[in-house]
Scaffold this active site. Structure first.
Site, PDB file in Angstrom:
ATOM      1  N   GLY A 189      35.872  36.112  45.091  1.00 14.81           N
ATOM      2  CA  GLY A 189      34.475  36.509  44.987  1.00 14.81           C
ATOM      3  C   GLY A 189      33.669  35.575  44.091  1.00 14.81           C
ATOM      4  O   GLY A 189      32.454  35.426  44.276  1.00 14.81           O
ATOM      5  N   GLU A 219      42.372  35.107  48.147  1.00 11.05           N
ATOM      6  CA  GLU A 219      42.523  36.519  48.536  1.00 11.05           C
ATOM      7  C   GLU A 219      43.786  36.777  49.341  1.00 11.05           C
ATOM      8  O   GLU A 219      44.400  37.838  49.238  1.00 11.05           O
ATOM      9  CB  GLU A 219      41.303  36.981  49.345  1.00 11.05           C
ATOM     10  CG  GLU A 219      40.037  37.205  48.520  1.00 11.05           C
ATOM     11  CD  GLU A 219      39.195  35.954  48.345  1.00 11.05           C
ATOM     12  OE1 GLU A 219      39.719  34.839  48.594  1.00 11.05           O
ATOM     13  OE2 GLU A 219      38.025  36.076  47.968  1.00 11.05           O
TER      14      GLU A 219
HETATM   15  C1  3H9 Z   1      38.390  38.932  45.657  1.00 11.75           C
HETATM   16  O1  3H9 Z   1      37.696  38.228  44.978  1.00 11.75           O
HETATM   17  C2  3H9 Z   1      37.883  39.695  46.842  1.00 11.75           C
HETATM   18  C3  3H9 Z   1      36.553  39.225  47.348  1.00 11.75           C
HETATM   19  O2  3H9 Z   1      36.706  38.172  48.269  1.00 11.75           O
HETATM   20  C4  3H9 Z   1      35.822  40.273  48.123  1.00 11.75           C
HETATM   21  C5  3H9 Z   1      35.336  41.455  47.373  1.00 11.75           C
HETATM   22  C6  3H9 Z   1      34.456  42.362  48.206  1.00 11.75           C
HETATM   23  N1  3H9 Z   1      40.466  41.045  38.230  1.00 11.75           N
HETATM   24  O3  3H9 Z   1      46.231  35.109  34.887  1.00 11.75           O
HETATM   25  P1  3H9 Z   1      45.909  35.325  33.467  1.00 11.75           P
HETATM   26  C7  3H9 Z   1      43.301  39.487  34.263  1.00 11.75           C
HETATM   27  S1  3H9 Z   1      40.018  39.147  45.255  1.00 11.75           S
HETATM   28  C8  3H9 Z   1      40.897  41.745  37.176  1.00 11.75           C
HETATM   29  O4  3H9 Z   1      46.997  35.728  32.556  1.00 11.75           O
HETATM   30  P2  3H9 Z   1      45.240  32.534  33.236  1.00 11.75           P
HETATM   31  C9  3H9 Z   1      44.829  39.354  34.241  1.00 11.75           C
HETATM   32  O5  3H9 Z   1      45.425  40.498  34.779  1.00 11.75           O
HETATM   33  C10 3H9 Z   1      40.258  38.267  43.722  1.00 11.75           C
HETATM   34  N2  3H9 Z   1      41.664  41.203  36.205  1.00 11.75           N
HETATM   35  O6  3H9 Z   1      45.141  34.067  32.846  1.00 11.75           O
HETATM   36  C11 3H9 Z   1      45.078  39.172  32.768  1.00 11.75           C
HETATM   37  O7  3H9 Z   1      44.969  40.438  32.168  1.00 11.75           O
HETATM   38  P3  3H9 Z   1      45.866  40.825  30.924  1.00 11.75           P
HETATM   39  C12 3H9 Z   1      40.406  36.828  43.942  1.00 11.75           C
HETATM   40  C13 3H9 Z   1      41.982  39.914  36.329  1.00 11.75           C
HETATM   41  O8  3H9 Z   1      44.299  31.850  32.338  1.00 11.75           O
HETATM   42  C14 3H9 Z   1      43.879  38.338  32.309  1.00 11.75           C
HETATM   43  O9  3H9 Z   1      42.871  38.537  33.300  1.00 11.75           O
HETATM   44  N3  3H9 Z   1      40.711  36.193  42.705  1.00 11.75           N
HETATM   45  C15 3H9 Z   1      41.577  39.144  37.416  1.00 11.75           C
HETATM   46  O10 3H9 Z   1      46.647  32.116  33.312  1.00 11.75           O
HETATM   47  C16 3H9 Z   1      44.176  36.866  32.200  1.00 11.75           C
HETATM   48  O11 3H9 Z   1      44.741  36.410  33.430  1.00 11.75           O
HETATM   49  C17 3H9 Z   1      41.973  35.949  42.310  1.00 11.75           C
HETATM   50  O12 3H9 Z   1      42.905  36.247  43.008  1.00 11.75           O
HETATM   51  C18 3H9 Z   1      40.756  39.761  38.404  1.00 11.75           C
HETATM   52  N4  3H9 Z   1      40.300  39.081  39.462  1.00 11.75           N
HETATM   53  O13 3H9 Z   1      44.676  32.451  34.739  1.00 11.75           O
HETATM   54  C19 3H9 Z   1      42.139  35.274  40.990  1.00 11.75           C
HETATM   55  N5  3H9 Z   1      42.070  37.883  37.281  1.00 11.75           N
HETATM   56  O14 3H9 Z   1      45.461  39.882  29.840  1.00 11.75           O
HETATM   57  C20 3H9 Z   1      43.192  35.949  40.169  1.00 11.75           C
HETATM   58  C21 3H9 Z   1      42.752  37.880  36.128  1.00 11.75           C
HETATM   59  O15 3H9 Z   1      45.549  42.248  30.669  1.00 11.75           O
HETATM   60  N6  3H9 Z   1      43.321  35.408  38.851  1.00 11.75           N
HETATM   61  N7  3H9 Z   1      42.723  39.096  35.548  1.00 11.75           N
HETATM   62  O16 3H9 Z   1      47.296  40.589  31.384  1.00 11.75           O
HETATM   63  C22 3H9 Z   1      43.934  34.224  38.578  1.00 11.75           C
HETATM   64  O17 3H9 Z   1      44.344  33.494  39.450  1.00 11.75           O
HETATM   65  C23 3H9 Z   1      44.126  33.869  37.146  1.00 11.75           C
HETATM   66  O18 3H9 Z   1      44.005  35.045  36.387  1.00 11.75           O
HETATM   67  C24 3H9 Z   1      43.143  32.818  36.555  1.00 11.75           C
HETATM   68  C25 3H9 Z   1      43.327  32.723  35.028  1.00 11.75           C
HETATM   69  C26 3H9 Z   1      43.424  31.467  37.216  1.00 11.75           C
HETATM   70  C27 3H9 Z   1      41.710  33.223  36.809  1.00 11.75           C
END
Ligand code: 3H9
Length: 707
Positions: free
Chosen positions: A108, A131
């Site tokens: 998103g 996603e």
């Molecule tokens: C989407 O977007 C759907 C849309 O197309 C349509 C909608 C209608 N939400 O990974 P980290 C938390 S689907 C909530 O350790 P890094 C994570 O759990 C989404 N929480 O850090 C952790 O929490 P905690 C598409 C999230 O620096 C903390 O943030 N996006 C989310 O190694 C730190 O994360 C993705 O799939 C989230 N979206 O990496 C991206 N993301 O500290 C998913 C993270 O409590 N995220 N958290 O354990 C990532 O790939 C990595 O987190 C990122 C940072 C690269 C951003």
């Protein structure tokens, strides 16, 4: 210290000259929760209503632009405004909207940027539509805007792989318009906005972009992606839907395409695969947070010793070398040391042969590898990992040497798979420094690292092990000491269930197929043939004396091993591997052996459906998983899930065995176990934890609170 009102919006805006600077500040990663969506919509409303605003600049506070939808909201009641509407609002704005991207612009987050009219990214930015890894598809216009902007082929490759593109690559692909010269995102963004205003840059909407103009080319890309996806994405639900959405982008007007995408997105959102994959996403982050990582500071690890240059030792050495650390390998004599070094070199030569490494890089890495036949070479090592023969006396002898030569404070780790680490620790003067680091073969590739915590170990040693896992890019799971720890202990039980099924009438080929169809890459008998049947045979012989004489023991594998059929390496095992083939074919002689064994055991074979096979296989896995949690060998059910996902090929889209159990219902699993217990009450003993949870009407997820 600045204080914020309790219900301050995570999206703020302020006028900078003629530019409305909109900042998304929603730690940790600026996920698009309801407040952020509301804030973004309000900011655009403000920009439209305010004559002083001539352009809008969207930036993220902290380390990222926006990491995507808030994954925690999935499965909860939806809260307006929906993200697609927010994106449409941004795109419809009559004043130029610019997204300035640093860090993650994922899912998103990238869709918000695609809805903006101009995009800038700075070095270090990661752009992607991941996603698919969560069982979803880009559902806020991504499947419609990305193909229009960068073409069907590139958009499909991003969406189907979920990979991240760098700022540079994104620029080359046309995903962003401008690369910032510095990493000062605010300065870069404002300068770009001023420049656009000065040049009277028009509002330019991605919905009108023309990258799909060559329909023939786009259709060919979609057809190719569909064929490839049908072949590759075994059992996965969302990849083909992504292809369908891109087809819609080609065939339908933009707004209809958006409606089609929304429908597909909601179907994915409802699917158990989404629930499984999101569970896996959070679980693999949760396992990093063992209690010791919060209570203690890790010791510094700058030099590492590895004892043993066999397959495991060499694999561990490669994993450590790849993390940039120097390794001293210890072997008993020069010939063994040379063999160990050759094992290490072979890994890098393989990479060179595949064109994935340059010979210079190999030389650079190997410069950090030294070897010795004397333990004294470990005097300065901060960490030593022992990977010698799996025998208590041998291991204790190694630890006695380590006790003698290592400096105070050195972490002493054993890679044992089964042995009692408490006994190893107790045999030396510094049990507080002894920890288990259980790697999985091939150790340089497999992601799982069980960190086995003996009774007397000090917390900072455990914290050091977790820190090491991070450096090695492994997924660590904290395990207690027991026979087999988490993974191999559970494996032993579900493998036994498979053996029972085989003797009762299912062929190993049917069992393997049922297990593959469930989503594992291989069935249990294929795994035996790959690893070498002799390994399990040796363990069975070692344990024969201590086996419960009342427990059912299936001898089929022994009969096969007695013939010297150890699997792939001997050309036959459960399967035949003619002329070094990698995939086996069923062997009628094995079927005859099984037949004879059934007769010997007085068993009349019966037929099992694939479903009946999987019910038993999974019930055995889940029940032992529950025992492992009950005995506190695993901290929580999610630790069992991560172990099976990363060490045993459990299908990620099912989330792990404990998540799967919650999906089918614990009462159903317990009922199955009680049914099977009528035949074999010794093997099928319901775990006390399973019984307790069913009585309380709870599930495993209820135990997944932070450790
Ligand atoms: C989407 O977007 C759907 C849309 O197309 C349509 C909608 C209608 N939400 O990974 P980290 C938390 S689907 C909530 O350790 P890094 C994570 O759990 C989404 N929480 O850090 C952790 O929490 P905690 C598409 C999230 O620096 C903390 O943030 N996006 C989310 O190694 C730190 O994360 C993705 O799939 C989230 N979206 O990496 C991206 N993301 O500290 C998913 C993270 O409590 N995220 N958290 O354990 C990532 O790939 C990595 O987190 C990122 C940072 C690269 C951003």
């Amino acid at each position: 210290m600045a204080t914020h009102p309790v219900n301050a919006s995570p999206v703020t805006h302020e006028l900078r000259g003629k530019v409305l600077l909109v900042t998304v500040d929603n730690p940790p990663v600026n996920a698009l929760g309801a407040d952020v969506r509301r804030g973004l919509a309000a900011a655009i409303g403000h920009a439209e209503a305010n004559d002083a605003v001539q352009a809008v600049l969207i930036v993220g506070a902290g380390r990222n632009f926006i990491a995507g939808a808030d994954i925690r909201e999935f499965g909860q009641p939806p809260q307006p405004p929906a993200l697609p509407d927010v994106c449409n609002r941004i795109e419809a704005c009559h004043k130029p909207v610019i997204a300035a991207i640093h860090g993650a612009a994922l899912g998103g987050g990238l869709e918000v940027a695609l809805a903006a009219h101009y995009r800038l990214a700075v070095a270090g930015a990661k752009l992607g539509l991941p996603e698919v890894q969560l069982g979803l598809l880009p559902g806020a216009g991504g499947t419609q805007r990305a193909p229009r902007l960068i073409g069907a082929e590139t958009a499909l490759s991003l969406m189907l792989s979920g990979r991240h593109a760098s700022a540079q690559e994104a620029h080359k692909l046309g995903l962003v318009d401008r690369l910032g010269a510095s990493d000062d995102i605010l300065a870069e963004g404002l300068a770009y906005a001023q420049e656009l205003l000065a040049g009277h840059a028009p509002v330019r909407r991605t919905r009108d972009a023309q990258a799909l103009a060559d329909r023939t080319q786009a259709q060919a890309a979609i057809d190719a992606a569909r064929a490839e996806t049908a072949k590759k994405s075994r059992g996965l639900f969302s990849p083909l839907k992504i292809v369908d959405c891109v087809q819609a982008a080609l065939d339908l007007p933009f707004d209809e395409g958006l409606r089609f995408e929304r429908k597909q997105f909601l179907e994915c959102l409802e699917s158990p695969q989404r629930a499984g994959l999101v569970h896996a996403f959070f679980a693999e982050r949760e396992v990093q947070k063992a209690p010791e990582t919060k209570s203690a500071k890790p010791r510094a690890i700058e030099t590492v010793g590895v004892i043993g240059g066999g397959t495991m030792g060499a694999g561990i050495a490669v994993a450590v070398l790849d993390a940039g650390l120097p390794v001293t390998m210890i072997e008993r004599d020069d010939a063994s040391l040379a063999r160990g070094r050759a094992h290490v070199e072979k890994v890098y030569d393989g990479l060179i042969a595949k064109g994935r490494m340059k010979p210079e890089a190999k030389a650079q890495i190997l410069a950090r590898l030294s070897g010795s036949t004397s333990y004294d070479a470990l005097a300065n090592a901060d960490l030593v990992i022992e990977a010698v023969f799996e025998d208590m006396a041998v291991k204790q002898a190694v630890f006695a040497e380590l006790d003698r030569v290592c400096k105070p404070g050195a972490v002493l780790a054993t890679n044992t798979s089964y042995l009692d680490i408490d006994a190893i620790a107790a045999s030396i003067e510094r049990p507080q420094d002894v920890v288990g680091l259980h790697f999985f073969s091939p150790a340089n590739i497999m992601k799982l690292l069980e960190i086995v915590v003996p009774k007397q170990v000090s917390a900072d040693v455990v914290a050091t092990a977790f820190e090491l896992a991070k450096k090695l890019r492994k997924v660590p799971v904290r395990a207690g000491v027991c026979d087999g720890f988490i993974g191999n202990r559970i494996l032993a039980v579900f493998r036994t269930a498979a053996d029972h099924l085989m003797e009762d009438g299912a062929s190993p080929y049917q069992i393997d197929k049922a297990v593959r169809d469930f989503g594992f890459p291989m069935g249990p008998y294929q795994v035996v043939d790959l690893a070498g049947g002799d390994i399990g045979w040796a363990t069975r012989k070692r344990r024969a004396a201590t086996r419960d004489p009342k427990a059912r023991y299936v001898q089929i594998a022994d009969r096969i091993c007695e013939r010297g059929w150890f699997g792939q390496k001997t050309g036959r095992g459960f399967y035949l591997y003619p002329e070094g083939a990698r995939t086996g074919t069923p062997d009628p002689e094995v079927e005859a052996i099984i037949e004879a064994e059934r007769e010997r055991a007085g068993i009349t074979p019966r037929a099992f459906t694939d479903e009946a096979i999987m019910r038993r296989y999974m019930a055995a896995m889940i029940n032992e998983g529950a025992n492992v949690v009950h005995e506190k060998i695993a901290l929580r059910p999610l630790d069992v899930d991560v172990t099976l996902l990363y060490g045993y090929g459990f299908p990620r889209y099912r989330g792990g065995p404990m998540k799967y159990a919650d999906t089918v219902g614990l009462a159903n699993v317990l009922a199955d176990i009680r049914e099977y217990a009528k035949e074999d009450p010794l093997f099928w003993r319901p775990s006390p934890l399973l019984v307790e949870l069913v009585e309380r009407g709870e599930n495993f997820a209820s135990l997944n609170h932070s450790a």
